[in-house]
Design a protein around this motif. Sequence first.
Motif, PDB file in Angstrom:
ATOM      1  N   THR A 201      17.315   3.694   2.441  1.00  0.00           N
ATOM      2  CA  THR A 201      18.230   3.318   1.374  1.00  0.00           C
ATOM      3  C   THR A 201      17.410   3.155   0.106  1.00  0.00           C
ATOM      4  OG1 THR A 201      17.980   0.914   1.647  1.00  0.00           O
ATOM      5  CG2 THR A 201      19.604   2.006   3.067  1.00  0.00           C
ATOM      6  N   PRO A 202      18.054   3.078  -1.063  1.00  0.00           N
ATOM      7  CA  PRO A 202      17.285   2.839  -2.292  1.00  0.00           C
ATOM      8  C   PRO A 202      16.438   1.568  -2.221  1.00  0.00           C
ATOM      9  CG  PRO A 202      19.503   3.570  -2.840  1.00  0.00           C
ATOM     10  CD  PRO A 202      19.482   3.354  -1.347  1.00  0.00           C
ATOM     11  N   GLU A 203      16.927   0.563  -1.484  1.00  0.00           N
ATOM     12  CA  GLU A 203      16.200  -0.707  -1.398  1.00  0.00           C
ATOM     13  C   GLU A 203      14.969  -0.617  -0.501  1.00  0.00           C
ATOM     14  OE1 GLU A 203      19.521  -0.465  -0.763  1.00  0.00           O
ATOM     15  OE2 GLU A 203      20.188  -1.182  -2.728  1.00  0.00           O
ATOM     16  N   THR A 204      14.963   0.325   0.440  1.00  0.00           N
ATOM     17  CA  THR A 204      13.845   0.391   1.391  1.00  0.00           C
ATOM     18  C   THR A 204      12.822   1.464   1.043  1.00  0.00           C
ATOM     19  OG1 THR A 204      15.063   1.894   2.859  1.00  0.00           O
ATOM     20  CG2 THR A 204      15.268  -0.467   3.292  1.00  0.00           C
ATOM     21  N   GLU A 205      13.046   2.245   0.007  1.00  0.00           N
ATOM     22  CA  GLU A 205      12.061   3.254  -0.374  1.00  0.00           C
ATOM     23  C   GLU A 205      10.783   2.576  -0.850  1.00  0.00           C
ATOM     24  OE1 GLU A 205      11.542   7.319  -3.049  1.00  0.00           O
ATOM     25  OE2 GLU A 205      13.411   6.182  -3.132  1.00  0.00           O
ATOM     26  N   HIS A 206       9.661   2.932  -0.244  1.00  0.00           N
ATOM     27  CA  HIS A 206       8.353   2.331  -0.523  1.00  0.00           C
ATOM     28  C   HIS A 206       8.431   0.806  -0.444  1.00  0.00           C
ATOM     29  CE1 HIS A 206       6.958   6.204  -2.786  1.00  0.00           C
ATOM     30  NE2 HIS A 206       7.133   6.379  -1.476  1.00  0.00           N
ATOM     31  N   PHE A 207       9.126   0.353   0.583  1.00  0.00           N
ATOM     32  CA  PHE A 207       9.325  -1.081   0.818  1.00  0.00           C
ATOM     33  C   PHE A 207       8.001  -1.813   1.035  1.00  0.00           C
ATOM     34  CE2 PHE A 207      10.021  -4.504   3.980  1.00  0.00           C
ATOM     35  CZ  PHE A 207      10.926  -5.287   3.282  1.00  0.00           C
ATOM     36  N   TYR A 208       7.104  -1.179   1.790  1.00  0.00           N
ATOM     37  CA  TYR A 208       5.812  -1.805   2.087  1.00  0.00           C
ATOM     38  C   TYR A 208       4.805  -1.438   0.988  1.00  0.00           C
ATOM     39  CZ  TYR A 208       7.983  -2.182   6.682  1.00  0.00           C
ATOM     40  OH  TYR A 208       8.860  -2.450   7.704  1.00  0.00           O
ATOM     41  N   THR A 209       4.143  -2.451   0.473  1.00  0.00           N
ATOM     42  CA  THR A 209       3.160  -2.257  -0.590  1.00  0.00           C
ATOM     43  C   THR A 209       1.752  -2.490  -0.051  1.00  0.00           C
ATOM     44  OG1 THR A 209       3.170  -4.583  -1.271  1.00  0.00           O
ATOM     45  CG2 THR A 209       4.861  -3.134  -2.243  1.00  0.00           C
ATOM     46  N   TYR A 210       0.779  -2.125  -0.849  1.00  0.00           N
ATOM     47  CA  TYR A 210      -0.611  -2.360  -0.441  1.00  0.00           C
ATOM     48  C   TYR A 210      -0.857  -3.859  -0.251  1.00  0.00           C
ATOM     49  CZ  TYR A 210      -5.634  -1.708   0.003  1.00  0.00           C
ATOM     50  OH  TYR A 210      -6.923  -1.695   0.487  1.00  0.00           O
ATOM     51  N   GLU A 211      -0.231  -4.664  -1.092  1.00  0.00           N
ATOM     52  CA  GLU A 211      -0.385  -6.126  -0.981  1.00  0.00           C
ATOM     53  C   GLU A 211       0.105  -6.619   0.381  1.00  0.00           C
ATOM     54  OE1 GLU A 211       0.820  -4.521  -3.671  1.00  0.00           O
ATOM     55  OE2 GLU A 211      -1.045  -4.875  -4.817  1.00  0.00           O
ATOM     56  N   HIS A 212       1.150  -6.000   0.904  1.00  0.00           N
ATOM     57  CA  HIS A 212       1.633  -6.387   2.240  1.00  0.00           C
ATOM     58  C   HIS A 212       0.558  -6.141   3.298  1.00  0.00           C
ATOM     59  CE1 HIS A 212       6.023  -5.799   0.806  1.00  0.00           C
ATOM     60  NE2 HIS A 212       5.760  -7.090   0.878  1.00  0.00           N
ATOM     61  N   PHE A 213      -0.111  -5.004   3.222  1.00  0.00           N
ATOM     62  CA  PHE A 213      -1.160  -4.695   4.199  1.00  0.00           C
ATOM     63  C   PHE A 213      -2.363  -5.621   4.021  1.00  0.00           C
ATOM     64  CE2 PHE A 213       1.143  -0.585   3.906  1.00  0.00           C
ATOM     65  CZ  PHE A 213       1.582  -0.539   5.225  1.00  0.00           C
ATOM     66  N   GLN A 214      -2.622  -6.030   2.792  1.00  0.00           N
ATOM     67  CA  GLN A 214      -3.704  -6.990   2.548  1.00  0.00           C
ATOM     68  C   GLN A 214      -3.390  -8.347   3.161  1.00  0.00           C
ATOM     69  OE1 GLN A 214      -3.918  -6.490  -1.816  1.00  0.00           O
ATOM     70  NE2 GLN A 214      -6.084  -5.952  -1.536  1.00  0.00           N
ATOM     71  N   LEU A 215      -2.120  -8.700   3.181  1.00  0.00           N
ATOM     72  CA  LEU A 215      -1.722  -9.996   3.743  1.00  0.00           C
ATOM     73  C   LEU A 215      -1.800 -10.030   5.262  1.00  0.00           C
ATOM     74  CD1 LEU A 215       1.377 -10.763   1.461  1.00  0.00           C
ATOM     75  CD2 LEU A 215      -0.736 -12.104   1.574  1.00  0.00           C
ATOM     76  N   LEU A 216      -1.711  -8.875   5.900  1.00  0.00           N
ATOM     77  CA  LEU A 216      -1.815  -8.823   7.357  1.00  0.00           C
ATOM     78  C   LEU A 216      -3.247  -9.102   7.807  1.00  0.00           C
ATOM     79  CD1 LEU A 216       0.321  -5.630   8.059  1.00  0.00           C
ATOM     80  CD2 LEU A 216       0.756  -7.878   9.080  1.00  0.00           C
ATOM     81  N   PRO A 217      -3.445  -9.679   8.990  1.00  0.00           N
ATOM     82  CA  PRO A 217      -4.802  -9.795   9.538  1.00  0.00           C
ATOM     83  C   PRO A 217      -5.389  -8.401   9.721  1.00  0.00           C
ATOM     84  CG  PRO A 217      -3.220 -11.086  10.824  1.00  0.00           C
ATOM     85  CD  PRO A 217      -2.420 -10.243   9.889  1.00  0.00           C
ATOM     86  N   ASN A 218      -6.713  -8.274   9.613  1.00  0.00           N
ATOM     87  CA  ASN A 218      -7.299  -6.925   9.704  1.00  0.00           C
ATOM     88  C   ASN A 218      -7.269  -6.346  11.119  1.00  0.00           C
ATOM     89  OD1 ASN A 218      -9.352  -8.363  10.918  1.00  0.00           O
ATOM     90  ND2 ASN A 218     -10.765  -8.147   9.204  1.00  0.00           N
TER      91      ASN A 218
END
Length: 315
Positions: A201-218
């Motif tokens: 949907t328009p709201e979910t396009e590129h929903f995940y950002t680099y900042e989200h991956f940075q917030l996850l444990p490695n």
Amino acid sequence: MILFSAKLSSKHQTKLAQHFPDQHFRFHETMNEAKKDLAEAEVLVTFGDDLTESLLKKAEKLKWIMVLSAGMDQMPLDAIGKRNILVTNARGIHKTPMSEYVISMLLQVYRQAKTLIHNEESHHWDKGVHMQELTGKTMLIAGAGAIGQEVARLAKAFQMKTIGISRSGKSVDYFDANYPTAELAKLLPETDIVVSVLPSTPETEHFYTYEHFQLLPNHAVFLNMGRGNAVDSDVLLQAVRQGEIAHAILDVFEVEPLPENHPFWREENITVTPHLSGVSKQYITRALEIFDHNLQTYQKSETDFINKIDVTRGY
């Protein structure tokens, strides 16, 4: 007239004709074959990716579209909405194969299946392969519908903590907690596994950002089997290469088929599968069960349709 642009076996064709003797069916294997009958069609049964706005204009009598898949992103929804055409789909029938896909792919990563197969092929005995357990992990599932709920149910067999995010954030069975999608960022630092089943949907396009991956444990694993455009390919590739996450499992992509020269193929910590997480021998049978119910409803001029789509939202 009920027009099929989706290929059906003769067994399924016969069963429909016998179950609905008063209906006139025309079965075709492709839209290219079916388009000659569009002008007479009142009901169209399709996989959804073959219907264009120009073809829709030819279907002047069309009142209902049954989509034998869950994805709606390739359909001319604006044009369909303007004509107030009913749309239903097969959402939910994918839950069994897709939930099994999640568990199998995660076990492949945690139990080092790629390495073991490589060692077997090269006749290399190595007991030092780093094995991990899936049991006890925290899994965040983005998209807490029928598929996400079944993933959560299976995850409970591994004593996982299950967290769901969805547009509403309402409580759903098999989840320990549910939150609105807006609260994703605060949940990521305590998450071991992200499973994305978000629709397109328009709201979910590129929903995940680099900042989200940075917030996850490695050590986290990211699995996407919803829609490929939920994450920018370059962003995900950078997150893997920079060690923001340990592994990505991808069944959907921004461009499909994935080009042969795409870097995802060569990345050790990315597992690529060709958009088959929902594949099952029972797929058409389950989809036609929904169509059967909805056709009975349609004949009676009732309104209890399964999976009625809000075309303004695309799901």
